[in-house]
Design an enzyme around this catalytic site. Structure first.
Site, PDB file in Angstrom:
ATOM      1  N   HIS A 191       1.634   4.101  -3.267  1.00 37.90           N
ATOM      2  CA  HIS A 191       1.916   5.975  -3.296  1.00 37.90           C
ATOM      3  C   HIS A 191       3.323   6.153  -3.161  1.00 37.90           C
ATOM      4  O   HIS A 191       3.684   7.322  -3.822  1.00 37.90           O
ATOM      5  CB  HIS A 191       1.683   6.411  -1.879  1.00 37.90           C
ATOM      6  CG  HIS A 191       0.147   5.956  -1.295  1.00 37.90           C
ATOM      7  ND1 HIS A 191      -0.939   6.327  -1.992  1.00 37.90           N
ATOM      8  CD2 HIS A 191      -0.148   5.341   0.727  1.00 37.90           C
ATOM      9  CE1 HIS A 191      -2.240   5.949  -0.813  1.00 37.90           C
ATOM     10  NE2 HIS A 191      -2.027   5.644   0.342  1.00 37.90           N
ATOM     11  N   HIS A 206       0.769  -1.020  -0.073  1.00 39.01           N
ATOM     12  CA  HIS A 206       0.042  -0.604   0.397  1.00 39.01           C
ATOM     13  C   HIS A 206       0.821   0.937  -0.393  1.00 39.01           C
ATOM     14  O   HIS A 206       0.868   1.891  -0.889  1.00 39.01           O
ATOM     15  CB  HIS A 206      -1.234  -0.174   1.248  1.00 39.01           C
ATOM     16  CG  HIS A 206      -1.724   1.225   1.538  1.00 39.01           C
ATOM     17  ND1 HIS A 206      -3.261   0.815   1.309  1.00 39.01           N
ATOM     18  CD2 HIS A 206      -1.331   2.699   1.601  1.00 39.01           C
ATOM     19  CE1 HIS A 206      -3.945   2.274   1.551  1.00 39.01           C
ATOM     20  NE2 HIS A 206      -3.102   3.040   1.714  1.00 39.01           N
ATOM     21  N   GLU A 207       1.514   1.221   1.452  1.00 39.20           N
ATOM     22  CA  GLU A 207       2.723   2.703   0.725  1.00 39.20           C
ATOM     23  C   GLU A 207       3.254   2.394   0.029  1.00 39.20           C
ATOM     24  O   GLU A 207       4.176   3.522  -0.970  1.00 39.20           O
ATOM     25  CB  GLU A 207       3.198   2.460   2.280  1.00 39.20           C
ATOM     26  CG  GLU A 207       2.685   2.421   3.514  1.00 39.20           C
ATOM     27  CD  GLU A 207       1.524   4.222   3.692  1.00 39.20           C
ATOM     28  OE1 GLU A 207       1.774   4.890   3.363  1.00 39.20           O
ATOM     29  OE2 GLU A 207       0.388   3.775   4.264  1.00 39.20           O
TER      30      GLU A 207
END
Length: 220
Positions: free
Chosen positions: A29, A25-26
């Protein structure tokens, strides 16, 4: 989903799932921001899938205790984007989308194992992990789209709003955690807001993903 409800095996499944889900997820980003011209996360060592760089100790522990938590947010400087509004939306939404894709991959592998009739103890254990993996990633996908700061859903809504509205939204940001706690702790509010998302939307989306691959692999 509370700590006392977990077996030792399920706690191991959860720890592994969070390490993968939070990191991907990170990374989504960080990588998308980097591609749009912002190297802030890269300079801080966040352009990696290494869980140590992304896991927040308190946020991870809370996931075991109360069923939700967080990773360390990736720093993003939108002033480095050529088109901050469009790039901001894409960078924000790719985090939750990465969790949805992980859920899809997990379900694909789960039903592939069934289709191939892999029945060893290893594949049985791994299949049980995959069911857990799919559920948690679907939960993270929906949870992160809640339009409350500092969640991704809020950043998406913020970028979609007219420019003159954003200063008002910015004033509400410090109260995001308080609003969230109110919605969690006051049962009537919980039941018509976050309770609907976690109690109805998560099972519905997870069920749809399972149904798709069940029909693809099993019913043909």
């Amino acid at each position: 989903m509370l700590f006392q409800d977990f077996s030792i095996t399920e706690m191991i499944y959860l720890a592994l799932t969070l390490a993968i889900a939070f990191s991907v997820h990170e990374f989504a980003h960080a990588y998308s921001a980097f591609r749009f011209g912002d190297n802030t996360a890269a300079r801080q060592g966040r352009l990696t899938l290494n869980p140590i760089k992304h896991l927040d100790p308190i946020g991870t522990i809370l996931f075991f205790i109360v069923g939700f938590g967080w990773a360390r947010p990736v720093p993003v400087n939108r002033f480095n984007f050529k088109n901050p509004r469009v790039a901001g939306i894409i960078v924000s939404i790719l985090g939750p989308i990465s969790n949805l894709l992980l859920a899809v991959v997990g379900a694909f592998l789960y039903y592939l194992f069934i289709y191939l009739n892999l029945t060893s103890d290893f594949f049985y254990t791994f299949s049980e992990f995959l069911r857990f993996f799919v559920h948690i990633n679907v939960l993270l996908f929906i949870f992160n789209l809640i339009p409350l700061p500092p969640l991704d859903g809020y950043r998406i809504v913020e970028d979609l709003m007219p420019r003159q509205v954003r200063p008002t939204l910015a004033k509400l940001e410090p109260y995001g955690a308080i609003i969230f706690l109110v919605l969690i702790l006051i049962d009537p509010l919980y039941r018509v807001t976050i309770g609907v998302l976690l109690g109805e939307w998560v099972p519905a989306l997870g069920g749809a993903i399972h149904q798709f691959f069940f029909e693809l692999f099993i019913t043909r």
